[in-house]
Structures are given as structure tokens and as C-alpha cells.
Design a protein around this motif. Structure first.
Motif, PDB file in Angstrom:
ATOM      1  N   GLY A  20     -35.692  36.365 114.175  1.00  0.00           N
ATOM      2  CA  GLY A  20     -36.805  37.275 114.479  1.00  0.00           C
ATOM      3  C   GLY A  20     -36.373  38.724 114.415  1.00  0.00           C
ATOM      4  O   GLY A  20     -37.076  39.574 113.866  1.00  0.00           O
ATOM      5  N   LEU A  21     -35.201  39.014 114.965  1.00  0.00           N
ATOM      6  CA  LEU A  21     -34.704  40.392 114.946  1.00  0.00           C
ATOM      7  C   LEU A  21     -34.424  40.833 113.513  1.00  0.00           C
ATOM      8  O   LEU A  21     -34.755  41.955 113.115  1.00  0.00           O
ATOM      9  CB  LEU A  21     -33.427  40.520 115.780  1.00  0.00           C
ATOM     10  CG  LEU A  21     -33.537  40.248 117.281  1.00  0.00           C
ATOM     11  CD1 LEU A  21     -32.243  40.602 117.983  1.00  0.00           C
ATOM     12  CD2 LEU A  21     -34.685  41.032 117.895  1.00  0.00           C
ATOM     13  N   LEU A  22     -33.847  39.918 112.741  1.00  0.00           N
ATOM     14  CA  LEU A  22     -33.526  40.252 111.351  1.00  0.00           C
ATOM     15  C   LEU A  22     -34.815  40.517 110.566  1.00  0.00           C
ATOM     16  O   LEU A  22     -34.928  41.512 109.836  1.00  0.00           O
ATOM     17  CB  LEU A  22     -32.733  39.102 110.715  1.00  0.00           C
ATOM     18  CG  LEU A  22     -32.249  39.342 109.299  1.00  0.00           C
ATOM     19  CD1 LEU A  22     -31.209  40.453 109.275  1.00  0.00           C
ATOM     20  CD2 LEU A  22     -31.644  38.068 108.701  1.00  0.00           C
ATOM     21  N   ALA A  23     -35.790  39.610 110.752  1.00  0.00           N
ATOM     22  CA  ALA A  23     -37.068  39.777 110.046  1.00  0.00           C
ATOM     23  C   ALA A  23     -37.742  41.080 110.480  1.00  0.00           C
ATOM     24  O   ALA A  23     -38.267  41.831 109.643  1.00  0.00           O
ATOM     25  CB  ALA A  23     -37.980  38.586 110.328  1.00  0.00           C
TER      26      ALA A  23
ATOM     27  N   ALA B  33     -35.779  42.778 122.959  1.00  0.00           N
ATOM     28  CA  ALA B  33     -36.397  41.624 122.294  1.00  0.00           C
ATOM     29  C   ALA B  33     -35.506  40.404 122.441  1.00  0.00           C
ATOM     30  O   ALA B  33     -35.975  39.301 122.760  1.00  0.00           O
ATOM     31  CB  ALA B  33     -36.627  41.930 120.818  1.00  0.00           C
ATOM     32  N   ALA B  34     -34.197  40.601 122.223  1.00  0.00           N
ATOM     33  CA  ALA B  34     -33.257  39.483 122.328  1.00  0.00           C
ATOM     34  C   ALA B  34     -33.236  38.946 123.754  1.00  0.00           C
ATOM     35  O   ALA B  34     -33.286  37.732 123.973  1.00  0.00           O
ATOM     36  CB  ALA B  34     -31.864  39.937 121.909  1.00  0.00           C
ATOM     37  N   ALA B  35     -33.197  39.851 124.718  1.00  0.00           N
ATOM     38  CA  ALA B  35     -33.141  39.434 126.120  1.00  0.00           C
ATOM     39  C   ALA B  35     -34.405  38.664 126.503  1.00  0.00           C
ATOM     40  O   ALA B  35     -34.346  37.614 127.141  1.00  0.00           O
ATOM     41  CB  ALA B  35     -32.963  40.654 127.017  1.00  0.00           C
ATOM     42  N   LEU B  36     -35.558  39.184 126.060  1.00  0.00           N
ATOM     43  CA  LEU B  36     -36.839  38.561 126.407  1.00  0.00           C
ATOM     44  C   LEU B  36     -36.947  37.166 125.781  1.00  0.00           C
ATOM     45  O   LEU B  36     -37.295  36.185 126.464  1.00  0.00           O
ATOM     46  CB  LEU B  36     -37.979  39.458 125.908  1.00  0.00           C
ATOM     47  CG  LEU B  36     -39.345  39.229 126.518  1.00  0.00           C
ATOM     48  CD1 LEU B  36     -39.335  39.566 128.000  1.00  0.00           C
ATOM     49  CD2 LEU B  36     -40.392  40.097 125.820  1.00  0.00           C
TER      50      LEU B  36
ATOM     51  N   SER C  53     -48.647  41.788 125.888  1.00  0.00           N
ATOM     52  CA  SER C  53     -49.018  41.026 124.687  1.00  0.00           C
ATOM     53  C   SER C  53     -47.814  40.234 124.172  1.00  0.00           C
ATOM     54  O   SER C  53     -47.940  39.055 123.833  1.00  0.00           O
ATOM     55  CB  SER C  53     -49.566  41.950 123.601  1.00  0.00           C
ATOM     56  OG  SER C  53     -48.632  42.973 123.315  1.00  0.00           O
ATOM     57  N   ILE C  54     -46.651  40.870 124.155  1.00  0.00           N
ATOM     58  CA  ILE C  54     -45.465  40.149 123.687  1.00  0.00           C
ATOM     59  C   ILE C  54     -45.089  39.073 124.711  1.00  0.00           C
ATOM     60  O   ILE C  54     -44.660  37.982 124.352  1.00  0.00           O
ATOM     61  CB  ILE C  54     -44.269  41.110 123.489  1.00  0.00           C
ATOM     62  CG1 ILE C  54     -44.628  42.185 122.465  1.00  0.00           C
ATOM     63  CG2 ILE C  54     -43.027  40.355 123.045  1.00  0.00           C
ATOM     64  CD1 ILE C  54     -44.958  41.694 121.106  1.00  0.00           C
TER      65      ILE C  54
ATOM     66  N   ALA D 266     -42.290  40.085 116.546  1.00  0.00           N
ATOM     67  CA  ALA D 266     -43.451  40.890 116.949  1.00  0.00           C
ATOM     68  C   ALA D 266     -43.027  41.987 117.914  1.00  0.00           C
ATOM     69  O   ALA D 266     -43.489  43.127 117.823  1.00  0.00           O
ATOM     70  CB  ALA D 266     -44.503  39.990 117.595  1.00  0.00           C
ATOM     71  N   PHE D 267     -42.140  41.629 118.830  1.00  0.00           N
ATOM     72  CA  PHE D 267     -41.673  42.640 119.792  1.00  0.00           C
ATOM     73  C   PHE D 267     -40.996  43.798 119.063  1.00  0.00           C
ATOM     74  O   PHE D 267     -41.267  44.969 119.337  1.00  0.00           O
ATOM     75  CB  PHE D 267     -40.692  42.001 120.783  1.00  0.00           C
ATOM     76  CG  PHE D 267     -40.270  42.939 121.884  1.00  0.00           C
ATOM     77  CD1 PHE D 267     -40.948  42.956 123.089  1.00  0.00           C
ATOM     78  CD2 PHE D 267     -39.218  43.814 121.725  1.00  0.00           C
ATOM     79  CE1 PHE D 267     -40.585  43.825 124.103  1.00  0.00           C
ATOM     80  CE2 PHE D 267     -38.841  44.686 122.719  1.00  0.00           C
ATOM     81  CZ  PHE D 267     -39.529  44.686 123.917  1.00  0.00           C
ATOM     82  N   VAL D 268     -40.138  43.447 118.117  1.00  0.00           N
ATOM     83  CA  VAL D 268     -39.391  44.475 117.379  1.00  0.00           C
ATOM     84  C   VAL D 268     -40.348  45.381 116.599  1.00  0.00           C
ATOM     85  O   VAL D 268     -40.200  46.612 116.609  1.00  0.00           O
ATOM     86  CB  VAL D 268     -38.375  43.792 116.429  1.00  0.00           C
ATOM     87  CG1 VAL D 268     -37.873  44.766 115.380  1.00  0.00           C
ATOM     88  CG2 VAL D 268     -37.204  43.242 117.224  1.00  0.00           C
TER      89      VAL D 268
END
Lengths: 245, 417
Positions: free
Chosen positions: B344-347, B384-387, B285-286, B29-31
Motif C-alpha cells: 500500500g505504501l509503495l502504491a 499509515a504503516a502504524a495504523l 475516513s481512513i 488511501a491514507f498515503v
């Protein structure tokens, strides 16, 4: 003497009460000692204090000349990993791991998993678990589980084996099998075995028995010879060390 | 302990999947949300930077206050009470010494190009169709170096505005209002009472930004003539080699001259306020999704620690240290964080390509971009990864530390009872 307890005591609970007090005793190398007593007599507590798993409230425990209370947590971990094996009333096997993986867990900690793998299979074979190395604990019977737990306790060829009611959850046949294994380990490998049991029949398999009553050492049963806290016990001939199971 | 951590996770497939999904959805979602927001923002900023130039130099607009004229009329010490206080604008709308600016800009190595302009509000008419719009007089050759307006020309050539005089480049919106095409004439006047000057449409441009597409461009001399201000300019647009220096350079120049000097971001500060609000909404929101995911991990791990008390005790009796036990449970959270974040990042990355195929049929960007723009800036993925990883780590630390603190003897004693 391999293990020396000097007037050790243990206080627990709120308000604190003495579970064990003023116990002094000695355990020789290669001795098979059984600790008996009624439920609540403090025999398991004594075993845990002698094995470094618990800390004394008073007194001191010395193993191979080292005061357990003076050892750092790292030294205690190393000592338990290399010198000590535990067998409990319940097998405490890791349910997610296969039989062989459970046996090798102490070796994994020591970084010797591969070098001890063959020995692990030998142990399984000796304890009647050949062909069951890949089974999960839930696929084994109660007797098999306890034998597996003994195999795990022996994988590092410990100098000391502490067994707390190892037959407590087994039927008579399996109980006899387990005590027979402990006896064999003691005689053949020279492993010093301390076994807590409330069963006088199994206790009789030991070289020497000590009896606890209300947290204090009581009269020895079948002991002859050397003194343990002023009581007589049976002298034990040293067994030959070496040889694998 | 990673070996055992993996076994624990595999053994609890359903719980593991739920924890994984929390991190997965959070990072995806973040991405996606950030990608769409920043994609549009990038488009907007690109337009602000490139279509309008990096720095605008304009005559300073100074408004009269009640006491602006006190010193001029009565000396510096006078205390004046006006029955009718003065009002209005004090200064000229034109840059007073444009030549000085030209020399300064030519000498500055940071400046790539500059374009003097005269902007006038005019009335266009074509037959019965009329439209008021801003007419910008410029040197078309310089204008296409300073801005990217030349890239948006859809008919004719922007540089043709300078050819022969009396030619215009119209924005698509304005062209539509007037109903003219390239090669046709329109009439331009300063107002209903002003003189009418005929212009021929030489080019049409479409930026996609409705505000920009309502502008028109003519040759500087032509617009000066229409406006009745020969040789005068009211704005100089500058392009720098590095647009990131715009605000810094503009502030320096503003301190050295009476003109109003503003960078592209200073001129559009309100847009950046909107961006800040967008960022606040985006992160909160994220953040909420991540907090839910983190609670999921915390709950499951805390429960696992309770369920695995005997395992902890037996491991400690085998010589495993407190640190080993902490690693056992912490690594479960970290593994979930790592795998959930990666998936998640890949998607998010894959779905972003799909989003870009969604066509836009309405709104202010309808004519500029025909589809959703999604940014795939690496910083979005890093954030996104860090969060996600931070959420998983923090959620795992507490149960892991609690597991490390469990006294093995008490567990064994309790188990024997």
C-alpha cells in the motif's frame, strides 16, 4: 515401571459423570500393551490420561518417576516433543504440508529438522512411502496417510508411543500393516507402545491386554505373569533397543 | 511457526488476497489522501510563513466600552451611567515608539531581519479602471529578507520599488484589474476626495494566493507621504531564524509592550481550525477503511482457527506450546499487515507522482501551482504503516488467543466421536 497410574479417575460433562474411576495400573518399559473395551468404556480417556494429553480428575499418573500433574506446561510440551509419539484414529496430518514436512514437524519444534531429515526419509522408505515424500496428504491413500502419521510419531525416536484406534479408519489389510509396524517398533526399537483398539484380533498382537468396562479395569484377556491392578498379565521379555527403522 | 503460517496463507489464496487488499487499500488511501491534504497544507503554510513574515507587530486596536472613560473623567471610584455610552477606538493606529522596537529587534539573536511597514487602504486608478487595494509601504531591501515576496516577482525587480521614488510592485490580480504593465503609471489616492499621487509600476508578483496577489508594495517614505503620516509605521514584520519559535517569541514580546504582537500561526488560527477539521475527516475516513480491513482479517482468521482445530490439537500433541499456537495465527495477521502495508505504501508513493501530473485550471491556487501538490513526508508513511499494522495486529490477536486456549484433548475427543 515406566508408567504408573494410581487410582486415576476422570469426570466429564454437566452434570459431571465418571468416565473413568479408580484405575490403577503399571506399564513396563518396552512393553506393548493393548487397551480394549466397548465403545464408551473409557479406553481412549485412559490413554490420554496416561500420555499427558489430558489431566486426571483424581489420582495421579507417574512417568519415569515424574508426576504428570506436577509438571509445568513447558515441561509437558518438552516431554511430549521428546518422549512421546501419538497415533490417532484419524491421521491429523497438516493438509498444507508435504509428506516429509509433516513427518518433520516434531523435529522442527525441537530445532532438529535438518539433523533428522535423513531419518525421516528412512521412515518413509520403511513404511512404503519412498518416492512420495513431496506429496500432499490429499494425494495419498488412507493406509498411506496412517503410515505417514506413524512415521511422524516416530521421528523423535520417542520412548512411548500412544496409539488410539490406529486401525479404526483402515481396512483389514492396512490395519494389519499398521499393527505390524507398531509391533516391529516395539520389538526392534524397544519403544513402549500403548494401543487402544476395539478389535480383539489386533489387540492380540500386544504383549499384554487390559480390558476396560464402564470406566473400570475388567478381566485381562491374554495376560500372564506380572500384576496390573491385581490382575495377571503376560510377562514380556525385554526387547533389544537400538537400530533404526 | 512462520513457516506454517505462510503455508496456511498460501493455501487460502482467495481469502488471503481479500485480507491483503483491505490493508493495501487502507494504507494506500491514507498515503494518498494525507499526501494531497498535507501537500496543499504545506503550500499554504509555507505561504503564510514566508510571504507574510513570521511575526507581526502592530498598533494595538483597543475598542471603547461603556465604562472605558469613567476613570478618566470622574476618578477611579466613580460609578457612571452614560446616557450615550462612549464608543469607537481609543488608541492610535500607529506604533508609538518604533525606534524602541528596532533596537530590541536588532539586539535579539533570534531575529534574522525585520521590516517596518505602513499599510494603507488606497484607491488605484488607471484611465477608467479603478480598484481599491492595500498599499504596503516598506523598505524593499528589508522586505525581501523578511518575506519571500521577491521570489514571486514575474516582471521587473522588487528592489526597484525603492529606486527614485514613486514606484510600485503590484500583485498580479491587482495588475489585471487595472490593466497595467511594468513601466506604466497608475494614480493612487486615499479615496475619491484625497489627493492623487502618480506611481510607476516597477514590478509585478504572482504568489498564487489571490488575497496576496491583490496587494501592492511601495517605498515606505512614498506611502507615508500618500497617507499623510510621515515617519510613522503601523506594522513591523519580523523574520526569525526558526519559524517554529514564532508563537513563543510573539507571546513573550506581547507581554512586554503595548503593541499587538502575533505570530504567523496566531494570526491565522482559523486556518489551523480548518486543518483540525480536515484531520478529523481524514483520520475517521481512513479509520473506517482500516476497521473494515481489520474485520476482514478477524473474520477470516477466526474461521481459520475453527477449521484448523485438528491441526492445533495435533501440534499440541507434538509438543508445540500454547504460545506457538498463538504465534501461528498472530503471525498470519502480522504477515498480512506487513505485506499489505508495504504494498500500500509503495502504491501510494508511486501514485502520488501521477497525481502531481494532474493540472489545476481553476480555484484560488490557479496561478501559483499548476498541478496538485502531494506531500511525501516520511511521517505520513510512518502513520499509515502504524495504523495499518495496528489494525492487522489487533484483528489477529483475538483469534490467535482463542486458538491458543483451545484444549487439544477436547478437539481430539470430538474428532474421534
Amino acid at each position: 515401571m515406566a508408567i504408573i497410574a494410581r487410582s486415576i479417575g476422570k469426570r466429564l460433562g454437566e452434570p459431571p459423570s465418571d468416565i473413568l474411576s479408580g484405575v490403577s495400573m503399571e506399564v513396563r518399559d518396552r512393553e506393548f500393551l493393548s487397551i480394549t473395551g466397548r465403545s464408551g468404556s473409557g479406553k481412549s480417556t485412559l490413554l490420554y490420561l496416561l500420555s499427558s494429553l489430558d489431566t486426571v480428575s483424581s489420582g495421579a499418573v507417574e512417568i519415569d518417576g515424574q508426576d504428570l500433574g506436577a509438571m509445568s506446561p513447558e515441561e509437558l510440551c518438552f516431554f511430549r516433543n521428546r518422549q512421546v509419539g501419538f497415533v490417532f484414529q484419524f491421521h491429523y496430518l497438516l493438509s498444507e504440508l508435504s509428506a516429509i514436512e509433516n513427518v518433520l514437524m516434531p523435529a522442527r519444534k525441537a530445532g532438529e529438522e535438518e539433523t533428522r531429515r535423513a531419518y525421516a526419509f528412512n521412515l518413509l522408505e520403511e513404511f512404503g512411502l519412498a518416492g512420495k515424500s513431496d506429496r500432499l496428504p490429499r494425494e495419498l491413500s488412507g493406509g498411506e496417510l496412517q503410515r505417514l502419521a506413524i512415521a511422524r510419531s516416530l521421528i523423535m525416536r520417542p520412548k512411548y508411543l500412544f496409539a488410539d484406534e490406529p486401525t479404526g479408519s483402515l481396512d483389514t489389510a492396512n490395519g494389519e500393516l499398521v499393527v505390524g509396524i507398531l509391533r516391529r517398533i516395539n520389538q526392534r526399537d524397544g519403544t513402549t507402545v500403548l494401543m487402544v483398539t476395539h478389535d480383539s484380533g489386533f489387540a492380540a498382537a500386544a504383549d499384554r491386554q487390559i480390558r476396560l468396562a464402564d470406566g473400570r479395569l475388567g478381566e485381562a484377556d491374554t495376560s500372564v505373569g506380572a500384576s496390573a491392578n491385581g490382575r495377571t498379565d503376560r510377562s514380556v521379555a525385554p526387547h533389544d533397543r537400538g537400530g533404526s527403522l | 511457526m512462520i513457516f506454517l503460517a505462510v503455508r496456511y496463507l498460501v493455501a487460502r489464496r482467495r481469502q488471503t488476497l481479500l485480507m491483503l487488499l483491505g490493508v493495501f487499500f487502507g494504507s494506500a488511501a491514507f498515503v494518498l489522501i494525507s499526501g494531497v491534504m498535507l501537500g496543499f497544507r504545506g503550500y499554504l503554510v509555507n505561504q503564510l510563513i514566508n510571504t507574510s513574515g513570521h511575526i507581526h507587530i502592530a498598533a494595538r486596536e483597543e475598542f471603547l466600552t461603556d465604562h472605558s472613560l469613567d476613570a478618566s473623567f470622574y476618578g477611579p471610584l466613580a460609578r457612571v451611567f452614560w446616557r450615550v455610552p462612549p464608543s469607537g477606538r481609543k488608541d492610535s493606529a500607529m506604533i508609538e515608539q518604533p525606534q524602541a522596537w528596532y533596537q530590541r529587534l536588532k539586539a535579539d539573536p533570534r531575529v534574522v531581519a525585520f521590516s517596518p511597514q505602513l499599510t494603507a487602504g488606497v484607491l488605484f486608478s488607471k484611465g477608467k479602471a479603478t480598484a481599491t487595494a492595500t498599499l504596503i509601504g516598506c523598505d524593499p531591501e528589508q522586505q525581501v529578507r523578511v518575506t519571500t515576496i521577491g521570489d514571486y516577482v514575474t516582471a521587473g525587480r522588487f528592489q526597484d520599488v525603492a529606486a527614485g521614488g514613486g514606484r510600485l510592485a503590484l500583485g498580479e490580480e491587482l495588475r489585471r484589474k487595472l490593466g497595467v504593465n511594468v513601466g506604466q503609471d497608475v494614480r493612487v489616492s486615499l479615496g475619491p476626495a484625497g489627493g492623487v499621487v502618480p506611481f510607476r509600476v516597477a514590478a509585478v508578483f504572482t504568489t498564487g494566493n489571490r488575497l496576496l496577489d491583490e496587494l501592492s508594495y511601495g517605498a515606505l517614505a512614498d506611502v507615508q507621504k500618500v497617507n499623510g503620516t510621515p515617519n510613522q509605521v503601523n506594522e513591523i514584520v519580523v523574520r526569525l531564524a526558526d519559524h517554529a519559535l514564532s508563537a513563543q517569541v510573539a507571546t513573550t514580546w506581547a507581554a512586554l509592550s503595548p503593541e499587538k504582537v502575533e505570530s504567523w500561526d496566531q494570526r491565522n488560527a482559523y486556518i489551523f481550525d480548518v486543518f483540525k477539521i480536515q484531520d478529523t475527516v481524514r483520520y475517521s475516513s481512513i479509520g473506517a477503511v482500516m476497521i473494515v480491513a481489520a474485520f476482514g482479517i478477524y473474520n477470516v482468521l477466526a474461521m481459520t482457527v475453527m477449521q484448523k482445530r485438528r491441526d492445533i490439537a495435533i501440534l499440541r500433541s507434538m509438543g508445540y506450546s500454547t504460545r506457538d499456537i498463538v504465534v501461528l495465527f498472530l503471525s498470519q495477521g502480522l504477515l498480512l499487515g506487513l505485506s499489505g502495508t508495504s504494498l500500500g505504501l509503495l502504491a501510494g508513493y508511486v501514485i502520488s507522482f501521477y497525481l502531481e501530473t494532474i493540472r489545476l485550471n481553476a480555484g484560488p491556487i490557479e496561478s501559483g501551482i499548476a498541478h496538485i501538490l502531494v506531500s511525501r513526508d516520511p511521517s505520513i508513511y510512518l502513520q499509515a504503516a502504524a495504523l495499518a499494522f495496528a489494525a492487522a495486529s489487533i484483528a489477529s490477536i483475538l483469534p490467535a488467543r482463542a486458538a491458543g486456549r483451545l484444549p487439544p484433548i477436547e478437539i481430539i475427543r470430538a474428532g474421534a466421536e
